[in-house]
Design an enzyme around this catalytic site. Structure first.
Site, PDB file in Angstrom:
ATOM      1  N   ASP A 215       0.788  -1.243   0.000  1.00  0.00           N
ATOM      2  CA  ASP A 215       0.000   0.000   0.000  1.00  0.00           C
ATOM      3  C   ASP A 215       0.814   1.285   0.000  1.00  0.00           C
ATOM      4  OD1 ASP A 215      -2.430  -1.084  -0.282  1.00  0.00           O
ATOM      5  OD2 ASP A 215      -3.118  -0.785   1.775  1.00  0.00           O
TER       6      ASP A 215
ATOM      7  N   LYS B 276       3.152   1.305  -4.977  1.00  0.00           N
ATOM      8  CA  LYS B 276       3.973   0.749  -6.072  1.00  0.00           C
ATOM      9  C   LYS B 276       3.200   0.747  -7.393  1.00  0.00           C
ATOM     10  CE  LYS B 276       4.431  -3.185  -3.818  1.00  0.00           C
ATOM     11  NZ  LYS B 276       3.882  -2.884  -2.482  1.00  0.00           N
ATOM     12  N   THR B 277       1.976   0.182  -7.328  1.00  0.00           N
ATOM     13  CA  THR B 277       1.198   0.071  -8.560  1.00  0.00           C
ATOM     14  C   THR B 277       0.817   1.458  -9.077  1.00  0.00           C
ATOM     15  OG1 THR B 277       0.328  -1.940  -7.588  1.00  0.00           O
ATOM     16  CG2 THR B 277      -0.787  -1.141  -9.549  1.00  0.00           C
TER      17      THR B 277
ATOM     18  N   HIS C  55       9.272  -7.118  -4.286  1.00  0.00           N
ATOM     19  CA  HIS C  55      10.536  -7.838  -4.201  1.00  0.00           C
ATOM     20  C   HIS C  55      10.350  -9.340  -4.351  1.00  0.00           C
ATOM     21  CE1 HIS C  55       9.058  -7.480  -0.042  1.00  0.00           C
ATOM     22  NE2 HIS C  55       9.570  -8.685   0.121  1.00  0.00           N
TER      23      HIS C  55
END
Ligand SMILES: Nc1nc2c(ncn2[C@@H]2O[C@H](COP(=O)(O)OP(=O)(O)OP(=O)(O)O)[C@@H](O)[C@H]2O)c(=O)[nH]1
Length: 879
Positions: free
Chosen positions: A392, A395-396, A439
């Site tokens: 949250d 990243k996206t 990761h």
């Protein structure tokens, strides 16, 4: 002085030369009181080297057996203990090395003086005969390559352990000459052969292939099989060329105890203790089979070979070959596969001239690797970037925002297509982003042997700061040596505090550039787009620092980053080209799949004819689905592609039936010796931060000049799949301290053979690592997971105590198993099961999906929600 240094060797080198296990050699050096010998990497002074060599060559007697020395009370199992050895006059001592240490001086060891004439007298009388009567043998098996494990100027003075002919020895100066049977000058290919592997010819002195003692020619006075027993104390008649070793080794019963003791070389002792098949084979005295003439063939061995096929090649019956193999201590059947080394040894034993060729695998490597690129052929290539960070933290959103920037910048017409990676241009420079953030994806790829990422963007929410997965991401990137650019995200939020993020990151070794460090940190907002340009700029700066380059003018090679079965198009895969240029029509190989490129489609859905380095492209033309992480290489033609694909498929089948793939602590020392590793990588998971840190620090301190203990990651809580992946990708061992393991993590670890060691006492963990570093790790018991149950109710039974009403969620619960009580991810008790019941009946086991009552020994504090993990201990076979 310089010369002296040159003469120093490391323990493992000397051990290798003498075909000894390093541990045995360390043992011997300790017994010789040679100082400064800590482990296999310690250097040995020339004097000590000489002493050891002399001992090994039988010029000096070995030191007392270890059993006799450290444990005086221990019953001598094989022979008279050292004190019983009759002292002999010290008169004709061979020259001894001048060692300062008392043990190697003759004086303190009166019980074991060296009397060359008396200690191994008999065989000597025979040796000239052996050496001179078989010149043909000598030619075929040049001395230095066979029995002679190292040349020694004083070779002529050897005693019974010298089996070389006294006649001229070819190339006496070369410690490792061409292999037996190999054509002179060794036309073995220069590649692929592991020089560390003992050449068959380099077997221990006096070993089976030893010069004059080898079979291959009829021996006079034939019946020399072991057991043909001849009293050894009596000097044998000079005539028959009976090998010295036969007498020395094969008739121990005939010897008097003290003679036995004296005749034992350290190697004998070592072999007795090691007892491995290969050693047995190496130590074996070849038995002259007079019924079979030497094989007069020249054969080629390029890898492992089935007994039957080798017999065919040799032109002999399989039964004859098997007989010979059994003589060598190798028990095999006709369909048994012999490894290359064994095949070469036995074929040479039989008199064949053996040419070793690169195996298919070795040829494959050469073909795939291709030639090194000349520096002038290298061109700048775009960086490949992965986005990582805590859940949250954005990243996206950040990836989406970055990708959306190219709509305005790029040429019109392209429809963004998900192919696993996207290309974004900034100031005319392309940057490639892998579409799957996190990761885990990054390390999963590494675990498959592929590292495609050049730079990692670490996303940290400015309002949240560094969180557990931020730390994981940092450690995963560090373990892969991938530089990190930090994106401090969500700076649009009122509670954003980028300074705090910078400060927190310093704890993990990331110091912002503006604070004098070398990590670029850019405040951004994925929501508003603020700072995105700066972030892209930062990536290009980082790429420039890294000087990312590749040669575009060569056949392409790269990695599969995504593969899927498309309903209309069949198997398609996205390839990230690493170097070279990929063209439509190229023949490719990927894992065990091969094909011809039918079409190339870029991330905008456009068909292209070719793509260069760092570029992702969807490839059509697969006949089967490859796997993400597989390599992708262009082959010269379909025939070669197919042949390598088939060979790989065969190997895969074979390897899935055998050997572990991960690193284990037990085998670490062996790898260390073989120079395969210099780092012992660890992933540490503990119940609380304090113990994780304490353990990490204590283990870190075990590093020495030769081996570095590298703690890749420390974390709090259960061992997760991501930990296992990191360990797998980095060849690490996982140390769990008072923590449980997630089921998926266990399954993955089992599948990939990742060594997970769980401890409840910190010193045990430290001890194990310490011992692994010195090769002294005792065979251990390894935990074998049996099952897991959840406590759903707790009953108080008078006189018995608390009994958990449980439901078995995984595996099975065995009454005989040990149990670990896990509460909130932490192990709070470990012990035995006191009772296991189904309804009122005592049972031995309960399977998944059933309820049962479990009582624990010495533990009454069972609570609803506890997880009972049942396991057993299984002895780990020594590796
Ligand atoms: N205010 C603000 N919210 C953001 C920003 N970036 C992401 N968010 C919000 O943060 C939440 C999480 O964003 P994601 O992009 O899904 O985060 P993630 O790291 O990909 O999350 P996972 O995929 O679950 O690991 C979403 O509600 C986003 O809208 C930002 O820059 N500012």
């Amino acid at each position: 002085m310089a010369d002296k240094d040159k003469d120093k060797v490391r323990v493992y080198e000397l051990a290798k030369e003498l075909k000894l296990d390093s541990r045995r050699l360390i043992d011997l050096l300790h017994r010789l009181k040679v100082e400064g010998i800590k482990n296999h990497m310690s250097t040995v002074e020339p004097e000590a080297v000489k002493t050891v060599r002399d001992i090994m060559e039988g010029k000096l007697p070995p030191e007392p057996k270890p059993e006799a020395k450290p444990r005086p009370a221990a019953a001598a199992s094989t022979s008279t203990p050292a004190p019983a050895v009759v002292p002999k006059p010290a008169a004709p001592q061979p020259p001894r090395p001048t060692m300062t240490e008392p043990r190697v001086n003759p004086a303190p060891r009166p019980e074991r003086p060296v009397v060359p004439g008396s200690s191994r007298p008999e065989p000597m009388t025979n040796r000239p005969a052996a050496g001179t009567t078989r010149p043909a043998d000598n030619q075929r098996y040049p001395g230095p390559n066979r029995g002679d494990h190292r040349p020694h100027p004083a070779a002529g003075n050897r005693n019974g352990h010298d089996h070389r002919p006294t006649g001229p020895r070819p190339n006496p100066a070369a410690p490792t000459g061409p292999r037996p049977g190999a054509p002179a000058g060794g036309n073995r290919p220069p590649y692929g052969h592991d020089q560390r592997r003992p050449a068959p010819g380099g077997r221990p002195a006096g070993g089976p292939p030893g010069g004059a003692n080898r079979p291959g020619g009829p021996r006079p006075g034939a019946p020399n099989r072991p057991g043909a027993g001849r009293p050894l104390a009596v000097p044998p008649p000079p005539t028959p060329a009976r090998p010295a070793r036969d007498q020395n080794r094969r008739n121990p019963k005939d010897r008097k105890p003290h003679e036995f003791e004296e005749r034992r070389s350290l190697r004998d002792w070592d072999e007795e203790r090691m007892g491995s098949r290969k050693k047995k084979m190496k130590a074996h005295q070849p038995v002259q089979d007079t019924s079979m003439p030497p094989v007069q063939r020249r054969i080629v061995i390029s890898g492992s070979i089935v007994v039957k096929d080798l017999a065919d090649q040799l032109g002999i019956k399989a039964t004859e070959l098997i007989k010979r193999l059994i003589n060598l201590g190798v028990m095999v059947g006709v369909n048994h596969e012999l490894d290359k080394e064994t095949a070469v040894i036995v074929a040479t034993e039989l008199g064949a001239e053996v040419e070793e060729r690169a195996s298919v695998q070795e040829q494959e490597e050469i073909l795939i690797q291709g030639e090194e690129d000349a520096p002038e052929s290298l061109r700048e290539r775009p960086p490949v970037v992965t986005v990582m960070g805590h859940v949250d933290h954005g990243k996206t959103s950040l990836l989406d925002r970055i990708r959306s920037t190219r709509v305005t910048q790029s040429e019109a017409g392209g429809i963004t297509q998900h192919i696993g990676a996207s290309v974004v241009e900034h100031d005319g420079h392309p940057i490639v982003f892998l579409d799957t953030p996190g990761h885990e994806a990054f390390t999963a790829m590494r675990a498959r042997g592929a590292q495609v990422t050049d730079i990692a963007i670490l996303v940290v929410a400015a309002n949240d700061g560094v969180m557990p997965q931020t730390v994981e991401a940092i450690n995963h990137a560090k373990a892969a040596n991938v530089p990190i650019v930090v994106a401090i995200n969500k700076i649009d939020l009122p509670d954003a505090n980028p300074e705090r993020v910078r400060t927190e990151l310093t704890e993990y070794g990331l110091i912002a550039e503006e604070w004098g460090g070398d990590t670029i940190m850019v405040p951004v907002s994925a929501r508003t787009g603020e700072g995105i340009d700066k972030l892209l700029e930062a990536l290009l700066v980082q790429a420039e620092i890294m000087e990312l380059k590749a040669n575009p003018d060569r056949p392409a090679s790269g990695t599969i980053i995504e593969a899927k079965l498309d309903r209309g198009r069949g198997p398609v895969a996205t390839v990230l080209v690493k170097r070279g240029t990929l063209h439509v029509g190229d023949v490719f190989l990927s894992g065990t799949v091969w094909g011809r490129v039918r079409a190339l489609i870029n991330d905008r859905g456009q068909r292209v004819k070719e793509v260069g380095p760092s570029m992702p492209v969807e490839v059509l033309g697969f006949n089967e689905l490859p796997e993400a992480g597989d390599d992708f290489v262009i082959m010269p033609d379909e025939r070669q592609a197919k042949s390598i694909a088939d060979a790989r498929a065969n190997r895969l089948r074979a390897s899935s039936e055998s050997g572990p793939r991960g690193v284990s602590l037990d085998e670490f020392y062996q790898r260390l010796k073989d120079e395969a590793v210099r780092d012992l990588n660890l992933v540490i998971k503990a119940d609380v931060h304090g113990s994780a840190e304490a353990l990490a620090q204590a283990l870190d301190k075990l590093s020495n000049d030769e081996v570095r203990v590298r703690v890749l990651h420390t974390g709090v809580g259960s061992i997760t799949e991501s930990d296992v992946m990191l360990a797998q990708a980095s060849g690490a061992i996982i140390i769990g301290f008072g923590v449980s393991m997630e089921s998926k993590a266990r399954q993955l670890a089992e599948r990939e053979h990742v060594d997970i060691r769980q401890y409840r006492i910190i010193y045990e963990a430290i001890d194990d690592i310490k011992q692994a570093l010195t090769g002294m790790l005792e065979p251990k018991y390894q935990e074998l997971f049996l099952g897991r149950a959840e406590v759903r109710e707790v009953f108080r039974v008078p006189k018995v105590g608390a009994v958990g009403g449980c439901y078995v969620t995984e595996g099975k619960i065995l009454r005989s198993g040990q149990v670990r009580v896990i509460r909130d991810g932490t192990v709070i008790h470990e012990g035995a099961i006191a009772s296991l019941k189904r309804f009122k009946d005592d049972v031995r086991e309960v399977a998944t999906g059933y309820e049962c009552g479990i009582g624990l020994e010495k533990f009454n504090d069972i609570k609803v929600g506890d997880i009972l993990e049942v396991f057993t201990q299984e002895e780990v076979k020594a590796s």
